[in-house]
Design a protein around this motif. Structure first.
Motif, mmCIF file in Angstrom:
data_model
loop_
_atom_site.group_PDB
_atom_site.id
_atom_site.type_symbol
_atom_site.label_atom_id
_atom_site.label_comp_id
_atom_site.label_asym_id
_atom_site.label_seq_id
_atom_site.Cartn_x
_atom_site.Cartn_y
_atom_site.Cartn_z
ATOM 1 N N UNK A 172 -40.297 0.895 -45.272
ATOM 2 C CA UNK A 172 -39.183 1.748 -44.865
ATOM 3 C C UNK A 172 -38.141 1.772 -45.985
ATOM 4 N N UNK A 173 -37.358 2.826 -46.013
ATOM 5 C CA UNK A 173 -36.365 2.980 -47.073
ATOM 6 C C UNK A 173 -35.289 1.904 -46.969
ATOM 7 N N UNK A 174 -34.898 1.317 -48.083
ATOM 8 C CA UNK A 174 -33.834 0.311 -48.038
ATOM 9 C C UNK A 174 -32.499 0.961 -47.700
ATOM 10 N N UNK A 175 -31.556 0.184 -47.153
ATOM 11 C CA UNK A 175 -30.245 0.751 -46.783
ATOM 12 C C UNK A 175 -29.329 0.905 -47.995
ATOM 13 N N UNK A 176 -29.595 1.926 -48.793
ATOM 14 C CA UNK A 176 -28.787 2.175 -49.993
ATOM 15 C C UNK A 176 -28.105 3.536 -49.894
ATOM 16 N N UNK A 177 -27.027 3.697 -50.652
ATOM 17 C CA UNK A 177 -26.299 4.967 -50.668
ATOM 18 C C UNK A 177 -27.186 6.086 -51.201
ATOM 19 N N UNK A 178 -28.018 5.757 -52.177
ATOM 20 C CA UNK A 178 -28.888 6.767 -52.777
ATOM 21 C C UNK A 178 -29.826 7.376 -51.744
ATOM 22 N N UNK A 179 -30.484 6.526 -50.950
ATOM 23 C CA UNK A 179 -31.385 7.045 -49.921
ATOM 24 C C UNK A 179 -30.603 7.762 -48.820
ATOM 25 N N UNK A 180 -29.475 7.209 -48.407
ATOM 26 C CA UNK A 180 -28.704 7.820 -47.319
ATOM 27 C C UNK A 180 -28.283 9.239 -47.653
ATOM 28 N N UNK A 181 -27.768 9.437 -48.871
ATOM 29 C CA UNK A 181 -27.305 10.771 -49.272
ATOM 30 C C UNK A 181 -28.461 11.769 -49.299
ATOM 31 N N UNK A 182 -29.585 11.365 -49.822
ATOM 32 C CA UNK A 182 -30.725 12.288 -49.918
ATOM 33 C C UNK A 182 -31.358 12.540 -48.557
ATOM 34 N N UNK A 183 -31.351 11.521 -47.694
ATOM 35 C CA UNK A 183 -31.834 11.742 -46.327
ATOM 36 C C UNK A 183 -30.947 12.740 -45.592
ATOM 37 N N UNK A 184 -29.634 12.680 -45.851
ATOM 38 C CA UNK A 184 -28.712 13.619 -45.224
ATOM 39 C C UNK A 184 -29.045 15.065 -45.557
ATOM 40 N N UNK A 185 -29.402 15.304 -46.807
ATOM 41 C CA UNK A 185 -29.765 16.662 -47.230
ATOM 42 C C UNK A 185 -31.062 17.118 -46.570
ATOM 43 N N UNK A 186 -32.062 16.240 -46.576
ATOM 44 C CA UNK A 186 -33.342 16.607 -45.970
ATOM 45 C C UNK A 186 -33.194 16.842 -44.463
ATOM 46 N N UNK A 187 -32.403 16.005 -43.795
ATOM 47 C CA UNK A 187 -32.225 16.179 -42.356
ATOM 48 C C UNK A 187 -31.506 17.489 -42.051
ATOM 49 N N UNK A 188 -30.534 17.858 -42.870
ATOM 50 C CA UNK A 188 -29.870 19.149 -42.671
ATOM 51 C C UNK A 188 -30.887 20.287 -42.772
ATOM 52 N N UNK A 189 -31.780 20.205 -43.747
ATOM 53 C CA UNK A 189 -32.825 21.225 -43.877
ATOM 54 C C UNK A 189 -33.710 21.255 -42.634
ATOM 55 N N UNK A 190 -34.005 20.078 -42.078
ATOM 56 C CA UNK A 190 -34.850 20.029 -40.881
ATOM 57 C C UNK A 190 -34.131 20.575 -39.649
ATOM 58 N N UNK A 191 -32.826 20.354 -39.566
ATOM 59 C CA UNK A 191 -32.075 20.937 -38.452
ATOM 60 C C UNK A 191 -32.057 22.461 -38.543
ATOM 61 N N UNK A 192 -31.883 22.961 -39.742
ATOM 62 C CA UNK A 192 -31.930 24.419 -39.946
ATOM 63 C C UNK A 192 -33.304 24.947 -39.543
#
Length: 452
Positions: free
Chosen positions: A317-337
């Motif tokens: 699983x992805x480690x709890x880092x700022x780098x992963x969190x920010x990129x997950x935020x972008x991908x999740x926004x795309x999935x919500x759209x």
């Protein structure tokens, strides 16, 4: 027709990036976006040690949400429970008023809290490095120890006030010890009654290596830098007991000490415990698309979610880092759209771009794209990365100006008196006892819905 409601819980790296991208990709008529957060800023966590050391002002790492977001409705409070059956988040506003926030789609990005263990005295005497208030408090506290030691004639009191312990050999702990050690080394020159040799910083970790993610070579380089500065680095050691004036280690040593800074990892926000959902080491189990399988319309990401790391595979699983969190935020926004437009969702996939560790001054170690650097080249990469990652120009300029000012004019050793008479317990700063039980969540949700 009423617009679908997207509710984002948490204004950190994951939540903010998700909201920003939704604003860009969705027309106002397609969805209503709300963000629940107790503060009107996104905290740039990686630079908290610089705030604690006074190199950066607190405002520098507080990225204004209202400068960043244009049409997202910000709810000033914290979610204290989720009832996915009623599709309601129970929110306690900053006025302590409890309200129900309905949603059609829920994005859980509440982040993490400091992970603690059942160690006697730890909840009462440890200080964390997870919030802006904690970093500001620690700076005041450390300078206060110098002031009080200088004013004391008692050798035992002096000894306990001039010993500082940081627990945790990860990025947060290593950078905290490095930056604060530089602060006290510079400050003691202004205290003619204090012997600089009496000031001692200790960095301890139960792991056998310092920052193992950097690799053996850079981890060893970082440890040598700290030791050359006089920091006592002890590996394979943890804390056995904490008192008001002493710290006992698991190797049997007992130090006179009134400052224990605890950075030994993070745990998912207690909000996750209010859902009856599967977890992985306390983090919500989600699919590669960041859906929570048990509940319709619920997604989770960042430190609070165990997002599969497809780049590593083998169930990682992805480690709890700022780098992963920010990129997950972008991908999740795309999935919500995609969900709103009846299109297929895409999995999150990201290879780590590298690591940066700022040890203060000219010292740093970095590993961008696998290239190992130390010294000034590593420092330029580290600070350049942090500036580029900030989401407003005012934050970029303010942070850069603070670094330049510190490099040319030196440190100030001002104690502001921030929360000087208040306890510095972890639960007070991180509000870990503010959450409801599952039964309480359902009761509150139903009662609030009945009120309309």
């Amino acid at each position: 027709m009423e617009r679908p409601r997207i509710l984002i819980v948490g204004g950190g790296f994951a939540g903010l990036e998700c909201a920003r991208r939704l604003e860009r990709k969705l027309a106002p008529s397609e969805a209503e976006i709300s963000l629940v957060t107790p503060f009107s800023y996104q905290l740039y966590l990686p630079l908290l040690p610089h705030v604690a050391a006074g190199v950066l002002t607190p405002q520098s790492v507080a990225i204004s949400l209202r400068r960043t977001l244009r049409r997202t409705h910000i709810v000033p409070g914290g979610a204290i429970g989720i009832d996915p059956r009623s599709k309601v988040a129970v929110v306690r506003k900053i006025t302590d008023e409890v309200v129900a926030e309905k949603y059609d789609y829920l994005v859980l990005a509440p982040g993490s809290v400091t992970r603690t263990f059942d160690i006697p005295g730890l909840p009462d005497y440890a200080r964390g490095m997870k919030t802006l208030a904690e970093a500001t408090y620690i700076r005041d506290h450390v300078i206060a120890q110098l002031d009080l030691a200088s004013a004391s004639m008692d050798e035992n009191e002096r000894a306990s006030r001039l010993q500082f312990v940081v627990v945790g050999g990860g990025y947060a702990g290593t950078e905290t010890a490095a930056c604060l050690q530089r602060l006290t080394t510079a400050a003691v020159k202004r205290y003619p009654r204090l012997d600089p040799d009496l000031i001692k910083w200790h960095l301890i970790d139960i792991a056998p290596k310092l920052m193992p993610e950097l690799g053996d070579k850079l981890g060893q380089t970082a440890m040598e830098i700290l030791r050359n500065r006089g920091v006592d680095v002890s590996l394979g050691v943890s804390v056995a007991e904490v008192g008001a004036e002493t710290v006992k280690f698991t190797d049997g040593r007992t130090l006179p000490c009134r400052t224990l800074i605890w950075t030994a990892g993070v745990a998912a926000s207690p909000l996750i415990g209010t859902l009856d959902a599967e977890t992985v080491r306390g983090r919500l189990a989600v699919t590669a698309e960041m859906r929570v399988p048990q509940f319709e319309g619920v997604f989770a990401l960042g430190d609070a979610a165990a997002v599969p790391d497809l780049a590593k595979g083998d169930g990682a699983v992805c480690p709890p880092t700022a780098q992963h969190s920010a990129r997950q935020g972008k991908r999740l926004a795309d999935n919500l759209v995609a969900a709103l437009r009846n299109q297929p969702l895409q999995p999150y996939f990201h290879k780590d771009l590298g690591l940066v560790v700022d040890l203060g001054g000219k010292d740093a170690v970095s590993k961008p794209l696998g290239v190992e650097l130390h010294g000034m080249p590593a420092q330029l990469v580290a600070r350049g990365y942090h500036v580029m990652a900030m989401r407003t120009n005012s934050a970029k300029y303010r942070t850069s100006a603070n670094w330049l000012l510190n490099a040319t004019a030196g440190d100030d050793f001002v104690r502001t008196g921030f929360l000087a008479r208040q306890p510095a317990r972890l639960r007070d700063f991180e509000y870990t006892d503010a959450y409801l039980s599952r039964d309480q969540v359902r009761e509150h949700a139903q009662a609030l819905l009945a009120k309309g």
